[in-house]
Motif scaffolding. Structure first.
Motif, PDB file in Angstrom:
ATOM      1  N   LEU A 212       0.834  -1.205   0.000  1.00 11.54           N
ATOM      2  CA  LEU A 212       0.000   0.000   0.000  1.00 11.54           C
ATOM      3  C   LEU A 212       0.869   1.255   0.000  1.00 11.54           C
ATOM      4  N   TYR A 213       2.172   1.074   0.178  1.00 16.16           N
ATOM      5  CA  TYR A 213       3.116   2.182   0.299  1.00 16.16           C
ATOM      6  C   TYR A 213       2.684   3.153   1.404  1.00 16.16           C
ATOM      7  N   GLY A 214       2.329   2.563   2.546  1.00 18.95           N
ATOM      8  CA  GLY A 214       1.964   3.368   3.701  1.00 18.95           C
ATOM      9  C   GLY A 214       3.196   3.846   4.452  1.00 18.95           C
ATOM     10  N   PRO A 215       3.009   4.792   5.378  1.00 17.69           N
ATOM     11  CA  PRO A 215       4.137   5.286   6.153  1.00 17.69           C
ATOM     12  C   PRO A 215       4.622   4.229   7.133  1.00 17.69           C
ATOM     13  N   GLY A 216       5.911   4.188   7.354  1.00 16.47           N
ATOM     14  CA  GLY A 216       6.445   3.219   8.296  1.00 16.47           C
ATOM     15  C   GLY A 216       7.817   2.740   7.868  1.00 16.47           C
ATOM     16  N   ILE A 217       8.339   1.828   8.635  1.00 10.13           N
ATOM     17  CA  ILE A 217       9.686   1.303   8.402  1.00 10.13           C
ATOM     18  C   ILE A 217       9.593  -0.084   7.775  1.00 10.13           C
ATOM     19  N   MET A 218      10.322  -0.269   6.681  1.00  5.16           N
ATOM     20  CA  MET A 218      10.434  -1.583   6.055  1.00  5.16           C
ATOM     21  C   MET A 218      11.547  -2.345   6.765  1.00  5.16           C
ATOM     22  N   ARG A 219      11.177  -3.307   7.554  1.00  4.26           N
ATOM     23  CA  ARG A 219      12.185  -4.093   8.275  1.00  4.26           C
ATOM     24  C   ARG A 219      13.011  -4.913   7.285  1.00  4.26           C
ATOM     25  N   PRO A 220      14.342  -4.836   7.377  1.00  4.29           N
ATOM     26  CA  PRO A 220      15.164  -5.650   6.478  1.00  4.29           C
ATOM     27  C   PRO A 220      14.896  -7.138   6.704  1.00  4.29           C
ATOM     28  N   VAL A 221      14.711  -7.856   5.614  1.00  7.45           N
ATOM     29  CA  VAL A 221      14.396  -9.280   5.706  1.00  7.45           C
ATOM     30  C   VAL A 221      15.306 -10.050   4.758  1.00  7.45           C
ATOM     31  N   ARG A 222      15.900 -11.110   5.265  1.00  9.06           N
ATOM     32  CA  ARG A 222      16.674 -11.994   4.406  1.00  9.06           C
ATOM     33  C   ARG A 222      15.749 -13.077   3.883  1.00  9.06           C
ATOM     34  N   ILE A 223      15.646 -13.164   2.578  1.00  9.00           N
ATOM     35  CA  ILE A 223      14.784 -14.182   1.961  1.00  9.00           C
ATOM     36  C   ILE A 223      15.594 -15.468   1.829  1.00  9.00           C
ATOM     37  N   PRO A 224      15.218 -16.510   2.544  1.00  5.48           N
ATOM     38  CA  PRO A 224      15.999 -17.754   2.481  1.00  5.48           C
ATOM     39  C   PRO A 224      15.932 -18.394   1.095  1.00  5.48           C
ATOM     40  N   GLU A 225      16.940 -19.178   0.793  1.00  6.92           N
ATOM     41  CA  GLU A 225      16.929 -19.935  -0.453  1.00  6.92           C
ATOM     42  C   GLU A 225      15.723 -20.870  -0.453  1.00  6.92           C
ATOM     43  N   GLY A 226      15.028 -20.904  -1.575  1.00  2.00           N
ATOM     44  CA  GLY A 226      13.836 -21.732  -1.676  1.00  2.00           C
ATOM     45  C   GLY A 226      12.552 -21.025  -1.300  1.00  2.00           C
ATOM     46  N   THR A 227      12.665 -19.774  -0.806  1.00  3.81           N
ATOM     47  CA  THR A 227      11.477 -18.974  -0.472  1.00  3.81           C
ATOM     48  C   THR A 227      11.248 -17.950  -1.574  1.00  3.81           C
ATOM     49  N   ASN A 228      10.017 -17.853  -2.030  1.00  3.62           N
ATOM     50  CA  ASN A 228       9.663 -16.915  -3.099  1.00  3.62           C
ATOM     51  C   ASN A 228       8.663 -15.885  -2.579  1.00  3.62           C
ATOM     52  N   VAL A 229       8.969 -14.627  -2.824  1.00  5.92           N
ATOM     53  CA  VAL A 229       8.066 -13.537  -2.450  1.00  5.92           C
ATOM     54  C   VAL A 229       7.576 -12.859  -3.719  1.00  5.92           C
ATOM     55  N   TYR A 230       6.263 -12.815  -3.897  1.00  2.00           N
ATOM     56  CA  TYR A 230       5.633 -12.174  -5.045  1.00  2.00           C
ATOM     57  C   TYR A 230       4.955 -10.898  -4.561  1.00  2.00           C
ATOM     58  N   THR A 231       4.851  -9.912  -5.428  1.00  2.00           N
ATOM     59  CA  THR A 231       4.326  -8.613  -5.007  1.00  2.00           C
ATOM     60  C   THR A 231       3.132  -8.189  -5.853  1.00  2.00           C
ATOM     61  N   ILE A 232       2.082  -7.751  -5.172  1.00  2.00           N
ATOM     62  CA  ILE A 232       0.952  -7.066  -5.809  1.00  2.00           C
ATOM     63  C   ILE A 232       0.990  -5.636  -5.296  1.00  2.00           C
ATOM     64  N   ALA A 233       1.128  -4.675  -6.207  1.00  2.00           N
ATOM     65  CA  ALA A 233       1.332  -3.287  -5.788  1.00  2.00           C
ATOM     66  C   ALA A 233       0.665  -2.333  -6.768  1.00  2.00           C
ATOM     67  N   PRO A 234       0.170  -1.206  -6.266  1.00  2.00           N
ATOM     68  CA  PRO A 234      -0.464  -0.218  -7.146  1.00  2.00           C
ATOM     69  C   PRO A 234       0.558   0.575  -7.940  1.00  2.00           C
ATOM     70  N   LYS A 235       0.181   0.933  -9.170  1.00  2.00           N
ATOM     71  CA  LYS A 235       0.998   1.840  -9.979  1.00  2.00           C
ATOM     72  C   LYS A 235       0.484   3.273  -9.877  1.00  2.00           C
ATOM     73  N   GLU A 236      -0.722   3.419  -9.335  1.00  2.00           N
ATOM     74  CA  GLU A 236      -1.329   4.737  -9.158  1.00  2.00           C
ATOM     75  C   GLU A 236      -1.493   5.026  -7.671  1.00  2.00           C
ATOM     76  N   LYS A 237      -1.607   6.289  -7.314  1.00  2.00           N
ATOM     77  CA  LYS A 237      -1.820   6.672  -5.928  1.00  2.00           C
ATOM     78  C   LYS A 237      -3.196   6.202  -5.455  1.00  2.00           C
ATOM     79  N   LEU A 238      -3.251   5.788  -4.193  1.00  3.19           N
ATOM     80  CA  LEU A 238      -4.488   5.247  -3.623  1.00  3.19           C
ATOM     81  C   LEU A 238      -5.182   6.227  -2.691  1.00  3.19           C
ATOM     82  N   GLY A 239      -4.735   7.473  -2.663  1.00  2.00           N
ATOM     83  CA  GLY A 239      -5.327   8.445  -1.751  1.00  2.00           C
ATOM     84  C   GLY A 239      -4.538   8.525  -0.451  1.00  2.00           C
ATOM     85  N   GLY A 240      -4.976   9.419   0.427  1.00  2.00           N
ATOM     86  CA  GLY A 240      -4.285   9.635   1.691  1.00  2.00           C
ATOM     87  C   GLY A 240      -4.588   8.553   2.705  1.00  2.00           C
TER      88      GLY A 240
END
Length: 368
Positions: A212-240
């Motif tokens: 959602l690209y909200g305010p806050g801190i993105m905690r650093p994460v190590r992605i282990p081998e064999g783990t897959n992270v997929y992303t669904i994200a807006p290309k347009e602004k979603l409002g305040g």
């Protein structure tokens, strides 16, 4: 259309915080359900935790209805009309005396009163359904009193504690701080706005991150081998993040739904959703035809070596093939014709809807 993810696998979901933008996640969830995606676990921060509760309870229609009819006064003790005008910067219809009185109350009480949100959570969330759902649901919040992040599994919490921790996770800085169980809490986003690590730590290896690209801190994460992270994200602004208005939420629901379709089926497009069917040669012929209609004296070599690279750059499709350039040009024509983006088109669908003249007009504007 063909799924581009493995439908035989399960996919956990990490739900980012983002306040009023949260309808986007429910729209995306609806698309995942339609595609038959199995969801064994959900981890949420802030509004992501509230959506996580709705997702764990499993009633997508109810969740969409709640977001479609959201109002400021369901979250904060404010006047809907005046709050909307204030956030939009429209001061003409405001009763300034009442506004200043409310601002004074907020300052005196050190934040906005979120009693309506507390009541909404208790009305909507059914702890028994959450505990029996079969979905592992994790709530991320931050204990100001203990100065530590909390990662809580919902099924381990008593009813009142579950209600409190959902509210605690969503405690934006603008909200009045109130003790729960003798402790103060803050929005989980102060330490982990997108709780991937919770799911990784609990052994999930296929994860869909809903941004959602909200305010806050993105905690650093190590992605282990064999783990897959997929992303669904807006290309347009979603409002305040405080824009709790039904119209904005309805648009965010639609955008989340179609962005998830883009992810699931590999749809092209930025503003539109294109199920690409043309071969590279079909796309090339379409582009050459459009350029030669605009500049009939150009040789075929000049079209390929000069005009198409220029067109690709203007359309921000320089790294793609002819199919990407053709889709971008069709999008430009569709936007000029104010075509509705809320459906899935093939290239032929778009071309038929906008017509050759609109394509030529869009091309002329790009080549000027």
């Amino acid at each position: 259309m063909k799924l581009r993810i493995d439908p035989t696998r399960s996919y956990a979901m990490a739900l980012e915080g983002g306040g009023a933008r949260g309808a986007y996640q429910i729209g995306a969830w609806q698309a995942l359900l339609e595609a038959g995606v199995h969801i064994p676990a959900v981890a949420g921060t802030s509004v992501g935790a509230l959506n996580g509760a709705l997702i764990t309870m499993g009633d997508a229609a109810r969740a969409a209805e709640l977001w479609s009819n959201i109002h400021y006064s369901e979250v904060m003790d404010v006047d809907d009309e005046q709050m909307g005008d204030l956030l939009r910067g429209d001061l003409r219809g405001l009763d300034l005396h009442k506004v200043l009185e409310k601002v004074g109350d907020v300052i005196h009480n050190r934040g906005l009163d979120v009693t309506p949100l507390r009541n909404w959570i208790r009305e909507i969330v059914d702890p028994d359904v959450i505990r029996s759902s079969g979905i592992d649901f994790y709530i991320v919040t931050y204990s100001v009193t203990d100065q530590k992040e909390l990662e809580l599994r919902a099924r381990d919490l008593e009813d009142d504690e579950l209600y409190d921790m959902l509210l605690a996770s969503a405690y934006l800085p603008a909200f009045r701080a109130e003790r729960m169980g003798g402790k103060l809490y803050a929005d989980g986003g102060v330490r982990d706005v997108l709780p991937l690590h919770v799911l990784i730590a609990n052994g999930y290896t296929s994860i869909i991150a809903m941004r959602l690209y909200g305010p806050g801190i993105m905690r650093p994460v190590r992605i282990p081998e064999g783990t897959n992270v997929y992303t669904i994200a807006p290309k347009e602004k979603l409002g305040g993040i405080l824009e709790f208005e039904a119209e904005q939420s309805q648009e965010n629901l639609r955008r989340g739904y179609f962005d998830a379709k883009r992810f699931l089926y590999g749809l092209k497009g930025d503003d539109f959703y294109i199920d690409a069917q043309w071969s590279e040669d079909q796309a090339r012929q379409f582009l050459c035809g459009a350029v030669q209609r605009a500049e009939p004296d150009l040789s075929l070599r000049e079209v390929h070596e000069k005009r198409l690279p220029t067109l690709a750059k203007k359309l921000d499709a320089g790294d793609g093939g002819y199919g990407d350039i053709a889709s971008a040009l069709l999008e430009a024509a569709a936007a000029a014709k104010e075509l509705s983006p809320w459906q899935i088109y093939t290239e032929d669908d778009l071309l038929q809807a906008v017509g050759t003249e609109a394509v030529d007009s869009a091309l002329a504007g790009l080549l000027d």
